[in-house]
Design a protein around this motif. Sequence first.
Motif, PDB file in Angstrom:
ATOM      1  N   GLN A 115     -33.294  -6.589  13.568  1.00 14.43           N
ATOM      2  CA  GLN A 115     -31.846  -6.805  13.505  1.00 14.43           C
ATOM      3  C   GLN A 115     -31.260  -6.306  12.196  1.00 14.43           C
ATOM      4  O   GLN A 115     -30.098  -5.870  12.158  1.00 14.43           O
ATOM      5  N   VAL A 116     -32.051  -6.345  11.128  1.00 17.81           N
ATOM      6  CA  VAL A 116     -31.565  -5.850   9.840  1.00 17.81           C
ATOM      7  C   VAL A 116     -31.196  -4.373   9.945  1.00 17.81           C
ATOM      8  O   VAL A 116     -30.157  -3.929   9.434  1.00 17.81           O
ATOM      9  N   TRP A 117     -32.027  -3.609  10.644  1.00 12.51           N
ATOM     10  CA  TRP A 117     -31.787  -2.171  10.718  1.00 12.51           C
ATOM     11  C   TRP A 117     -30.661  -1.846  11.703  1.00 12.51           C
ATOM     12  O   TRP A 117     -29.933  -0.858  11.519  1.00 12.51           O
ATOM     13  N   GLU A 118     -30.477  -2.652  12.729  1.00 15.36           N
ATOM     14  CA  GLU A 118     -29.298  -2.500  13.576  1.00 15.36           C
ATOM     15  C   GLU A 118     -28.032  -2.743  12.761  1.00 15.36           C
ATOM     16  O   GLU A 118     -27.041  -2.006  12.881  1.00 15.36           O
ATOM     17  N   ALA A 119     -28.083  -3.781  11.924  1.00 17.32           N
ATOM     18  CA  ALA A 119     -26.935  -4.089  11.069  1.00 17.32           C
ATOM     19  C   ALA A 119     -26.704  -2.993  10.044  1.00 17.32           C
ATOM     20  O   ALA A 119     -25.557  -2.674   9.705  1.00 17.32           O
ATOM     21  N   ALA A 120     -27.792  -2.428   9.529  1.00 21.86           N
ATOM     22  CA  ALA A 120     -27.666  -1.336   8.559  1.00 21.86           C
ATOM     23  C   ALA A 120     -26.965  -0.134   9.187  1.00 21.86           C
ATOM     24  O   ALA A 120     -26.098   0.498   8.558  1.00 21.86           O
ATOM     25  N   GLN A 138     -30.505 -12.206   9.998  1.00 19.50           N
ATOM     26  CA  GLN A 138     -29.152 -12.285  10.539  1.00 19.50           C
ATOM     27  C   GLN A 138     -28.043 -12.089   9.514  1.00 19.50           C
ATOM     28  O   GLN A 138     -26.900 -11.810   9.878  1.00 19.50           O
ATOM     29  N   GLY A 139     -28.354 -12.232   8.234  1.00 16.90           N
ATOM     30  CA  GLY A 139     -27.308 -12.230   7.216  1.00 16.90           C
ATOM     31  C   GLY A 139     -26.493 -10.958   7.147  1.00 16.90           C
ATOM     32  O   GLY A 139     -25.260 -11.009   6.963  1.00 16.90           O
ATOM     33  N   GLY A 155     -34.514 -10.880   1.750  1.00 15.67           N
ATOM     34  CA  GLY A 155     -35.899 -10.838   1.299  1.00 15.67           C
ATOM     35  C   GLY A 155     -36.550  -9.545   1.757  1.00 15.67           C
ATOM     36  O   GLY A 155     -36.159  -8.977   2.787  1.00 15.67           O
ATOM     37  N   ASP A 156     -37.553  -9.067   1.017  1.00 14.69           N
ATOM     38  CA  ASP A 156     -38.184  -7.818   1.453  1.00 14.69           C
ATOM     39  C   ASP A 156     -39.029  -8.040   2.708  1.00 14.69           C
ATOM     40  O   ASP A 156     -39.083  -7.186   3.596  1.00 14.69           O
ATOM     41  N   GLY A 157     -39.663  -9.200   2.838  1.00 16.52           N
ATOM     42  CA  GLY A 157     -40.341  -9.499   4.089  1.00 16.52           C
ATOM     43  C   GLY A 157     -39.350  -9.603   5.240  1.00 16.52           C
ATOM     44  O   GLY A 157     -39.633  -9.198   6.369  1.00 16.52           O
ATOM     45  N   GLU A 158     -38.180 -10.134   4.945  1.00 20.92           N
ATOM     46  CA  GLU A 158     -37.140 -10.307   5.964  1.00 20.92           C
ATOM     47  C   GLU A 158     -36.726  -8.992   6.599  1.00 20.92           C
ATOM     48  O   GLU A 158     -36.421  -8.942   7.800  1.00 20.92           O
ATOM     49  N   ILE A 159     -36.709  -7.919   5.819  1.00 21.74           N
ATOM     50  CA  ILE A 159     -36.193  -6.661   6.365  1.00 21.74           C
ATOM     51  C   ILE A 159     -37.187  -5.973   7.300  1.00 21.74           C
ATOM     52  O   ILE A 159     -36.929  -4.866   7.785  1.00 21.74           O
ATOM     53  N   GLN A 160     -38.296  -6.643   7.591  1.00 16.46           N
ATOM     54  CA  GLN A 160     -39.145  -6.184   8.683  1.00 16.46           C
ATOM     55  C   GLN A 160     -38.521  -6.529  10.039  1.00 16.46           C
ATOM     56  O   GLN A 160     -38.968  -6.043  11.077  1.00 16.46           O
ATOM     57  N   GLU A 161     -37.493  -7.374  10.024  1.00 16.44           N
ATOM     58  CA  GLU A 161     -36.795  -7.753  11.250  1.00 16.44           C
ATOM     59  C   GLU A 161     -35.948  -6.581  11.753  1.00 16.44           C
ATOM     60  O   GLU A 161     -35.193  -5.967  11.004  1.00 16.44           O
ATOM     61  N   MET A 192     -26.715 -15.923   1.634  1.00 14.03           N
ATOM     62  CA  MET A 192     -28.138 -16.051   1.322  1.00 14.03           C
ATOM     63  C   MET A 192     -28.899 -15.838   2.628  1.00 14.03           C
ATOM     64  O   MET A 192     -29.256 -16.788   3.334  1.00 14.03           O
ATOM     65  N   SER A 193     -29.137 -14.569   2.969  1.00  3.01           N
ATOM     66  CA  SER A 193     -29.781 -14.273   4.243  1.00  3.01           C
ATOM     67  C   SER A 193     -31.190 -14.850   4.292  1.00  3.01           C
ATOM     68  O   SER A 193     -31.638 -15.336   5.331  1.00  3.01           O
TER      69      SER A 193
END
Length: 272
Positions: free
Chosen positions: A154-159, A120-121, A146-152, A65-66
């Motif tokens: 780190q999400v795109w580095e992880a992607a 971070q998830g 969360g969609d707001g969360e993916i403004q972070e 649950m990110s």
Amino acid sequence: MDELSYLEEKCKTIRRHIIRMIGDAGGGHPGGSLSAVEIVTSLYFKVMRIDPQNPNWPERDRFIMSKGHASALLYAALAERGFFPIEDLATFRRPWGKLAGHPDMHKVAGVEMTTGSLGQGLSVANGMAIAAKYDGHNYRIYVLLGDGEIQEGQVWEAAMTAAHYKLDNITAFIDRNGLQIDGSTETVMRLEPLTDKWRSFGWHVIEIDGHNISAILNAVTEAQQVKGKPTVIIAKTIKGKGVSFMEGQVEWHGKAPTGELYTKAKMELGCE
């Protein structure tokens, strides 16, 4: 009762738990918990290979649950699935209880990762997915973002990492309800064209109605058949789904219903 009806009834039960937990505690995040009920219910009661009597089973599927502020949803699913007594839900956000506002993997059976600091998830999922491949395990990792969360960032580095290492044992869900704590995602930090972005990062992308259980199950089946790349399921949802005055209203991101509104929410959801 057929499988679809069973899952729909389980969603109703989980929504009742969420409202009671947050209302009785006087705090929590109802909007984003209610919007992802069908996703989490489908995973815990149909999709994932898990054993509540053996929560550390090495071959279990993992769920992260990110968006950790939606902990009420995770706790409700875990309790209904048998990881701990349903009566424990009444301790949500209490100082003496284990069910904190954000999930703690060291305190609650079935919680795979302590989350709450957003972004971070997916990185954690990458580590789990790489470990599974190195160790020869065939478990899968599911992540709810969360969609707001993916403004972070780190999400795109992880992607990028997940695509680079061809982590086809990861399925990420984006709870695309269009709202975050400060307003519309497209006003705060525009996400669109979201589908094109994930595809350009090397992911298999599926778009669905996030409240349609059949669509969720079909999307997961498709993801399980994809080889050589991770899958993201962009699930269009409604914040506060199931409670009329919360639906699509940003003010219910992190506020508990009180007084007459709490009574109204419980009545609409059929709470006893």
